[in-house]
Write a protein that holds these residues in place. Structure first.
Motif, PDB file in Angstrom:
ATOM      1  N   ARG A   1       0.819  -1.214   0.000  1.00 53.86           N
ATOM      2  CA  ARG A   1       0.000   0.000   0.000  1.00 53.86           C
ATOM      3  C   ARG A   1       0.851   1.262   0.000  1.00 53.86           C
ATOM      4  O   ARG A   1       0.383   2.323  -0.417  1.00 53.86           O
ATOM      5  N   HIS A   2       2.075   1.174   0.444  1.00 51.87           N
ATOM      6  CA  HIS A   2       2.923   2.369   0.480  1.00 51.87           C
ATOM      7  C   HIS A   2       3.320   2.828  -0.923  1.00 51.87           C
ATOM      8  O   HIS A   2       3.801   3.955  -1.090  1.00 51.87           O
ATOM      9  N   PHE A   3       3.082   1.995  -1.931  1.00 50.27           N
ATOM     10  CA  PHE A   3       3.295   2.425  -3.315  1.00 50.27           C
ATOM     11  C   PHE A   3       2.253   3.461  -3.732  1.00 50.27           C
ATOM     12  O   PHE A   3       2.393   4.092  -4.788  1.00 50.27           O
TER      13      PHE A   3
ATOM     14  N   LEU B   1      11.125   4.842   1.600  1.00 53.03           N
ATOM     15  CA  LEU B   1      11.967   3.711   1.219  1.00 53.03           C
ATOM     16  C   LEU B   1      12.875   3.274   2.362  1.00 53.03           C
ATOM     17  O   LEU B   1      13.128   2.081   2.558  1.00 53.03           O
ATOM     18  N   SER B   2      13.344   4.225   3.156  1.00 52.31           N
ATOM     19  CA  SER B   2      14.305   3.904   4.222  1.00 52.31           C
ATOM     20  C   SER B   2      13.656   3.284   5.449  1.00 52.31           C
ATOM     21  O   SER B   2      14.360   2.769   6.321  1.00 52.31           O
ATOM     22  N   ARG B   3      12.321   3.325   5.520  1.00 53.36           N
ATOM     23  CA  ARG B   3      11.634   2.855   6.709  1.00 53.36           C
ATOM     24  C   ARG B   3      11.294   1.379   6.594  1.00 53.36           C
ATOM     25  O   ARG B   3      10.519   0.963   5.739  1.00 53.36           O
ATOM     26  N   GLU B   4      11.861   0.578   7.504  1.00 52.14           N
ATOM     27  CA  GLU B   4      11.585  -0.858   7.502  1.00 52.14           C
ATOM     28  C   GLU B   4      10.137  -1.169   7.873  1.00 52.14           C
ATOM     29  O   GLU B   4       9.632  -2.245   7.560  1.00 52.14           O
TER      30      GLU B   4
ATOM     31  N   PHE C   1      10.292  -0.359  -5.341  1.00 53.07           N
ATOM     32  CA  PHE C   1       9.983   0.983  -4.857  1.00 53.07           C
ATOM     33  C   PHE C   1      11.025   1.979  -5.373  1.00 53.07           C
ATOM     34  O   PHE C   1      10.681   3.083  -5.829  1.00 53.07           O
ATOM     35  N   TYR C   2      12.285   1.582  -5.326  1.00 54.66           N
ATOM     36  CA  TYR C   2      13.359   2.465  -5.795  1.00 54.66           C
ATOM     37  C   TYR C   2      13.198   2.747  -7.293  1.00 54.66           C
ATOM     38  O   TYR C   2      13.377   3.886  -7.748  1.00 54.66           O
ATOM     39  N   ARG C   3      12.828   1.729  -8.067  1.00 57.66           N
ATOM     40  CA  ARG C   3      12.645   1.929  -9.499  1.00 57.66           C
ATOM     41  C   ARG C   3      11.479   2.870  -9.792  1.00 57.66           C
ATOM     42  O   ARG C   3      11.526   3.654 -10.750  1.00 57.66           O
ATOM     43  N   GLU C   4      10.444   2.831  -8.944  1.00 57.69           N
ATOM     44  CA  GLU C   4       9.338   3.783  -9.102  1.00 57.69           C
ATOM     45  C   GLU C   4       9.810   5.213  -8.831  1.00 57.69           C
ATOM     46  O   GLU C   4       9.390   6.162  -9.509  1.00 57.69           O
ATOM     47  N   ILE C   5      10.676   5.371  -7.827  1.00 61.07           N
ATOM     48  CA  ILE C   5      11.208   6.713  -7.550  1.00 61.07           C
ATOM     49  C   ILE C   5      12.022   7.210  -8.742  1.00 61.07           C
ATOM     50  O   ILE C   5      11.895   8.366  -9.174  1.00 61.07           O
ATOM     51  N   ARG C   6      12.885   6.339  -9.300  1.00 58.39           N
ATOM     52  CA  ARG C   6      13.704   6.735 -10.459  1.00 58.39           C
ATOM     53  C   ARG C   6      12.817   7.127 -11.642  1.00 58.39           C
ATOM     54  O   ARG C   6      13.086   8.105 -12.357  1.00 58.39           O
TER      55      ARG C   6
ATOM     56  N   ALA D   1      19.601   9.563 -10.831  1.00 58.72           N
ATOM     57  CA  ALA D   1      19.788   9.861 -12.254  1.00 58.72           C
ATOM     58  C   ALA D   1      20.511   8.747 -12.985  1.00 58.72           C
ATOM     59  O   ALA D   1      20.355   8.604 -14.213  1.00 58.72           O
ATOM     60  N   SER D   2      21.310   7.940 -12.283  1.00 57.96           N
ATOM     61  CA  SER D   2      22.161   6.988 -13.004  1.00 57.96           C
ATOM     62  C   SER D   2      22.270   5.611 -12.368  1.00 57.96           C
ATOM     63  O   SER D   2      22.591   4.641 -13.066  1.00 57.96           O
ATOM     64  N   ALA D   3      22.042   5.482 -11.077  1.00 56.35           N
ATOM     65  CA  ALA D   3      22.362   4.237 -10.374  1.00 56.35           C
ATOM     66  C   ALA D   3      21.147   3.318 -10.270  1.00 56.35           C
ATOM     67  O   ALA D   3      20.080   3.740  -9.799  1.00 56.35           O
ATOM     68  N   PRO D   4      21.266   2.058 -10.702  1.00 60.07           N
ATOM     69  CA  PRO D   4      20.197   1.087 -10.435  1.00 60.07           C
ATOM     70  C   PRO D   4      20.148   0.757  -8.945  1.00 60.07           C
ATOM     71  O   PRO D   4      21.019   1.148  -8.177  1.00 60.07           O
TER      72      PRO D   4
END
Length: 746
Positions: A224-226, A264-267, A278-283, A310-313
């Motif tokens: 749900r956090h998405f 993203l940083s919150r467990e 989640f990280y890919r959605e932010i990118r 901008a560049s890192a997977p």
């Protein structure tokens, strides 16, 4: 039309709902309506709402036919609102006393702004936390209004619905509505902030924001956090339609990315298995909305994260984050090694100085944990300069208090090289709290402990039976440090018995009286008048001093006993309410609960930071306190005292007391705000019974207070003279009122 419409969406909060509604309906400012939206709650919340609506016409209940979620429930309430301003309050949170009056006053002084933002405090299941990170920003705004374009830093204010008052016409004009799903506050907050021409701030804690131990969706890991992504997509879709707001796009992109990276940083929000997605959605969001000129990246790690987008997977990002955590741990280790080396060097220097002879003409002083020159140590120091000028006095003062020292005060700061030299060689040590355990008592040194007043609540070893009150205190270590005392100063036999019981150590009780109270015994009105002028109190006003103590049953120590603005108003014309918080409550949450704002508006006078409490007592015509030791000092002025004991049971259960102040009080006792207000409105506060009670109290607890305490200490302990017993109580002259004339005994 009411001034405020307060919209309270309700779902599964039956355990918290009454506290929430009571905090609104109990406000001293009553021009409001409450629109409670029952979001098809499956528990008893709906029945509670109907109960409140049945007994208070200001409450209207909207029962929704189906559960629609927090955002749409707010929208439903908004459709029914009629107030000039709209406020939202979550039903498991609650308002602090006096909030609405403070909001109404600030809206008036700032000329009806589009948005007014106020502060909050987080409350956890074990107690209250500290002030929010926005406190400094809110204070810096003062009473001016601003727009985000010229003051973009205010986008950093907490992005929730319930810390703001919105002008309803502004909300309607721009079609502001909450979307379904989590993180619904963000787009409305940011959209409204960039649209507003005039934003005002109120540096006051208005909401107790409950951090629920379980059940909060924001602390439940899952997909749900998405939902944060469509929320921000909606915000940027709005910006696409408003080219006049192109200036805001870079600012809002930085805020959106910061929020996403935080989640993203919150467990407790994003599961490890979902972090890559989640990280890919932010990118993806970053790539779609990056403006040509870029955006203002923050400093520190968050800025690094934004550049990586901008560049890192995700795999590269995870490696960099892991290396950062390792580096942080290594840096922490190096700092610990450096601190340890510094501590070894200091201890070596201290031991070397301790081998030199004591200086018979050196005295070291400290008060209230090195906060400055005050209290009994200050009175002893002043008298020693007069009677024993050959004894050099040096004060231990924290670095942040040095600038406020009176002229001519020799001082050292804790931990410095000279501090350890002075502590190693001083013959006389004078303090009203314990010295650090790292300092050794040398043979021939004289340790004088003055305490901080006559005790009502349990102290020292007596706290062993009160585990909540001794939280954070190591009683055996406290007694170990007290073993260094040579003399304990007492104001009466009660204090003597209490200190000897609380600190079963090797000291001698000296029946000297309290040196700081010498100015109160036989005090004339002149000094009190001078203090009143300095505090800006109008001539001829009756001054009521409210001085509450801390509560051990509440994390942070502060409990709002009543609405200060209401009490000031109920006192009526010709009265000034002066407030002095306990020293441990001088900062943080307690000051944020409206006191600073009330002081700025002239509703009360905040005397918490006055360095000498004796000056504040001299300025007052009456004292209202709960269980503060100040009552033992104030009765020396022979002015009325009212004990407000509305939580005496909770206080004694958590802290303990040496006697029942409600049965042996220095004046009238109130057990509710209504009783307190009546005592003053009726004039009972200063009647003959009040005078009788304080005279008996003074005789029982202040036998040795004759105005010669400081001189007695200097002559006995520094000059080696003998004699000088305190005058019997019957031969003393109590102080006079601070006002010209005499208080009328009714």
């Amino acid at each position: 039309m009411p001034r405020f419409s307060i919209i309270v969406p309700v779902y599964k909060v039956q355990g918290f709902l009454r506290e929430c509604l009571d905090s609104v309906l109990g406000q001293s400012y009553g021009d409001f309506e409450v629109i409670a939206v029952d979001d098809r709650s499956p528990d008893g919340s709906g029945a509670i709402l109907d109960e409140y609506a049945g007994r208070d016409a200001r409450v209207r209940v909207l029962h929704l036919p189906e559960n629609v979620g927090l955002g749409r429930a707010r929208n439903a309430g908004l459709e029914q609102a009629a107030g000039d301003y709209v406020l939202f309050l979550d039903s498991d949170d609650h308002y602090t006393p006096g909030l609405l009056a403070a909001v109404a006053a600030r809206l008036e002084t700032t000329g009806e702004p589009d948005i007014l933002v106020f502060d909050h405090v987080r409350t956890y299941w074990w107690g209250r936390g500290g002030r929010s990170e926005a406190a400094d920003l809110l204070a810096a705004a003062g009473t001016d209004t601003f727009g985000i374009r010229e003051s973009p830093q205010y986008l950093n204010l907490f992005l929730v619905a319930w810390n703001k008052a919105y002008r309803r016409s502004f909300f309607q004009e721009h079609g502001l509505r909450y979307a379904p799903g989590l993180y619904e506050d963000a787009p409305v907050t940011y959209r409204s902030m960039v649209l507003a021409d005039r934003i005002a701030c109120l540096d006051r804690i208005g909401v107790e924001y409950r951090q629920r131990r379980q059940g909060a969706i924001t602390k439940t890991p899952g997909r749900r956090h998405f939902e944060i992504f469509p929320q921000y997509e909606g915000l940027f879709a709005f910006l696409e339609q408003r080219p006049d707001l192109d200036w805001a796009r870079p600012l809002l992109l930085e805020r959106a990315l910061d929020h996403m990276l935080f989640v993203l940083s919150r467990e407790d929000r994003v599961r490890p298995a979902d972090r890559g997605d989640f990280y890919r959605e932010i990118r993806s969001f970053h790539r779609r909305h990056l403006p040509e000129g870029g955006f203002p990246e923050p400093a520190g790690w968050r800025g690094v994260e934004m550049r990586l987008l901008a560049s890192a997977p995700y795999a590269s990002y995870a490696v960099v984050r892991g290396l950062r955590d390792v580096r942080a741990a290594a840096l922490g280790g190096r700092r610990r090694v450096a601190r340890k080396a510094s501590d070894v060097a200091v201890r070596t220097w201290y031991r070397a100085q301790s081998k030199r002879p004591l200086d018979p003409h050196l005295a070291v002083y400290s008060a209230t944990h090195h906060r400055g020159v005050s209290g009994d140590p200050a009175a002893i120091h002043a008298k020693a300069r007069e009677l024993a000028p050959h004894i050099r006095g040096v004060w231990v003062v924290r670095e942040d208090a040095v600038d406020a020292l009176p002229p001519g005060i020799d001082h050292v700061t804790p931990g410095s090289r000279r501090y350890h030299e002075v502590m190693a060689r001083a013959t006389y040590w004078v303090n009203n709290v314990n010295w650090p355990g790292t300092l050794a008592k040398r043979p021939g040194s004289v340790h004088i402990h003055t305490h901080q007043g006559t005790p009502l609540k349990y102290m020292g070893a007596d706290l062993l039976t009160k585990p909540g009150a001794r939280h954070g205190f190591d009683v055996p270590q406290m007694l170990y440090r007290a073993d260094r005392w040579d003399y304990s100063l007492v104001a009466g036999r009660h204090a003597e018995r209490a200190w000897e019981r609380a600190y079963p150590c090797h000291f001698t009780s000296l029946r000297t009286g309290s040196p700081r109270n010498d100015v109160l015994v036989g005090a004339g009105p002149e000094r009190g008048r001078a203090v009143r002028e300095r505090l800006g109190i109008p001539a001829g006003h009756t001054v009521v001093l409210y001085a509450p103590t801390r509560r051990d049953y509440r994390r942070g120590g502060h409990v709002d006993r009543f609405d200060l603005a209401r009490f000031a108003a109920d006192l009526g014309p010709g009265h000034t309410l002066v407030v002095r918080l306990h020293p441990s409550l001088a900062g943080g949450v307690a000051r944020g609960l409206g006191l600073a704002d009330l002081h700025r508006r002239g509703v009360v006078v905040d005397a918490t930071d006055e360095p000498h409490v004796e000056d504040v007592l001299l300025a007052a015509d009456a004292l209202v306190t709960d269980y503060s030791a100040l009552m033992f000092d104030y009765v020396l002025l022979d002015r009325p005292v009212v004990v407000h004991a509305d939580d005496w049971g909770a206080f004694t259960a958590s802290r303990g007391a040496y006697f029942d102040i409600t049965a042996d009080a220095p004046g009238h006792v109130s057990r509710s705000y209504r009783e307190l207000a009546w005592l003053f409105v009726s004039g009972t506060w200063q009647d003959a019974e009040s005078a009788r009670l304080r005279a008996g109290f003074r005789e029982r607890y202040c036998e040795f207070e004759d105005g010669q305490a400081a001189e007695r200490v200097v002559r006995l302990l520094m000059l080696g003279e003998r004699g000088g017993a305190p005058l019997p109580a019957a031969r003393r002259t109590p102080g006079l009122p601070a006002r010209s004339g005499t208080l009328v005994e009714r």
